[in-house]
Design an enzyme around this catalytic site. Structure first.
Site, short mmCIF file in Angstrom:
data_model
loop_
_atom_site.label_atom_id
_atom_site.label_comp_id
_atom_site.label_asym_id
_atom_site.label_seq_id
_atom_site.Cartn_x
_atom_site.Cartn_y
_atom_site.Cartn_z
N GLY A 1 2.52 2.00 10.63
CA GLY A 1 3.04 3.13 10.19
C GLY A 1 3.87 3.41 12.45
O GLY A 1 4.66 5.11 11.60
N GLU B 1 -5.27 -5.61 10.30
CA GLU B 1 -3.86 -4.31 10.31
C GLU B 1 -4.50 -3.95 12.33
O GLU B 1 -5.14 -2.73 12.33
CB GLU B 1 -4.37 -3.23 9.42
CG GLU B 1 -4.16 -3.94 8.35
CD GLU B 1 -3.33 -2.92 6.72
OE1 GLU B 1 -2.17 -3.37 6.44
OE2 GLU B 1 -4.17 -2.07 6.79
N LYS C 1 -0.02 4.07 -0.30
CA LYS C 1 -0.38 4.97 0.03
C LYS C 1 -0.69 6.78 -0.64
O LYS C 1 -0.50 6.50 -1.91
CB LYS C 1 -0.02 5.57 1.79
CG LYS C 1 -0.26 4.50 2.62
CD LYS C 1 0.19 4.55 4.23
CE LYS C 1 0.25 3.62 5.35
NZ LYS C 1 -0.45 3.61 6.42
N HIS D 1 -9.60 0.82 4.95
CA HIS D 1 -8.31 0.72 5.75
C HIS D 1 -8.72 1.51 6.85
O HIS D 1 -9.25 3.07 6.58
CB HIS D 1 -7.35 1.80 4.87
CG HIS D 1 -5.54 2.06 5.18
ND1 HIS D 1 -5.23 2.15 5.92
CD2 HIS D 1 -4.67 0.96 5.24
CE1 HIS D 1 -3.90 2.01 6.23
NE2 HIS D 1 -3.98 1.23 5.93
N ASN E 1 1.38 -0.74 0.10
CA ASN E 1 0.01 0.01 -0.05
C ASN E 1 0.84 0.92 0.30
O ASN E 1 1.44 1.60 1.08
CB ASN E 1 -1.06 -0.07 0.95
CG ASN E 1 -1.45 1.30 1.39
OD1 ASN E 1 -2.17 1.90 0.54
ND2 ASN E 1 -2.13 1.44 2.44
N SER F 1 3.28 -2.06 10.22
CA SER F 1 4.90 -2.28 10.33
C SER F 1 5.59 -4.08 9.75
O SER F 1 6.33 -4.21 10.36
CB SER F 1 5.08 -1.90 11.86
OG SER F 1 4.98 -0.82 12.16
N GLU G 1 -6.94 4.15 7.97
CA GLU G 1 -6.82 5.75 7.52
C GLU G 1 -7.99 6.05 6.84
O GLU G 1 -8.71 6.96 7.43
CB GLU G 1 -5.44 5.62 7.20
CG GLU G 1 -4.28 5.64 7.52
CD GLU G 1 -2.93 5.36 6.51
OE1 GLU G 1 -3.38 6.04 5.92
OE2 GLU G 1 -2.60 4.51 7.46
C1 PEP Z 1 -0.63 -0.18 6.41
O1 PEP Z 1 -0.34 1.16 6.04
O2 PEP Z 1 -1.69 -0.52 5.28
C2 PEP Z 1 -0.06 -0.46 6.33
C3 PEP Z 1 0.49 -2.10 7.43
O3 PEP Z 1 1.54 0.59 6.63
P1 PEP Z 1 3.19 0.02 7.53
O4 PEP Z 1 3.83 -1.25 7.09
O5 PEP Z 1 4.17 1.72 7.66
O6 PEP Z 1 2.28 -0.28 9.13
#
Ligand code: PEP
Length: 253
Positions: free
Chosen positions: A179, A173, A11, A102, A9, A215, A104
């Protein structure tokens, strides 16, 4: 056997020519990694160009080494929705995948469980494979409500999951791990993945791929992906570096 899936992803990064370059690098790496499916999710402005490039590489190789996902869409066919794009437009841009729900989107754009569930259904109706994200906040985890929250989010989309006949990919997630550099331990993630799988309709249970996201990096991927109910990863930050993302693909292979 569920084929492992690693999705990147991006973003709001790499929306133009740099997105096509990154996708080409990832495609070259993915073509050499067996037994893993790979998907990248660029911003809208790079989707058509990336999909075109992947299709050309696919013609040379005889198969497409990566899939292309949009990061979002609006669940109406057409109309006065300034700034939005539909599932059909995403498909017309050459994408086969879309990320839905997601955290976000849920947190910053107030997407509710019902709205996300509707989007999963509309994505399927338009021939897209949804990557349907669920996950608890730090506060919810602290209150011991992880499974309650995650299963509520999954159950809200039950009808769409059934319509998807096992083709909907679920991404667990934990919001606190996205992040932040913090990630769930493999055992903690496995517990949630197993609970999600158990909550699915029996006919979907063994077929549905459940990814972990939060992460994921080259150095923690193997331990997470070694868990029996973790069928891949949704990767944010680490998907912006082709070499690092390639290392995650190899860990899944
Ligand atoms: C994501 O944005 O779906 C995500 C898992 O980000 P990160 O790997 O940076 O934590």
């Amino acid at each position: 056997m569920r084929t492992k899936l690693i999705a990147g992803n991006w973003k709001m990064f790499h929306g133009g020519a740099s997105g096509v370059e990154l996708a080409a690098e990832v495609a070259r790496i993915a073509a050499r990694v067996p037994n893993v499916e790979c998907v990248v999710a660029p911003p809208f402005t790079a989707l058509a160009a990336v999909a075109q490039m992947v299709s050309e590489i696919g013609e040379q190789l005889g198969h497409r080494p990566i899939g292309v996902a949009a990061q979002n869409f609006y669940p109406e066919e057409k109309g006065a929705f300034t700034g939005e794009i539909s599932a059909r437009m995403i498909a017309e841009a050459g994408c086969h995948w879309v990320i839905v729900g997601h955290s976000e989107r849920r947190q910053l754009f107030a997407e509710t469980d019902a709205f996300v569930a509707k989007k999963v259904g509309v994505a399927i109706e338009n021939g897209l494979h949804p990557i349907f994200c669920v996950g608890e906040t730090l506060e919810e985890r602290g209150a011991g409500a992880t499974l309650e929250v995650v299963l509520r989010q999954v159950n809200a989309a039950k009808e769409a999951l059934t319509a998807g006949k096992g083709g909907v990919v679920i991404a667990y997630e934990p919001v606190w791990a996205i992040g932040t550099g913090k990630n769930a331990t493999p055992a903690d993630a496995q517990e949630v993945h197993a609970a999600i799988r158990a909550a699915l309709e029996p006919s979907l249970r063994e077929r549905t791929r459940i990814l972990y996201g939060g992460s994921v990096k080259p150095d923690n991927a193997a331990a997470l992906l070694g868990q029996p109910d973790i069928d891949g990863a949704l990767v944010g930050g680490a998907s912006l570096d082709a070499a690092g993302f390639g290392a995650i693909l190899r860990a899944a292979s």
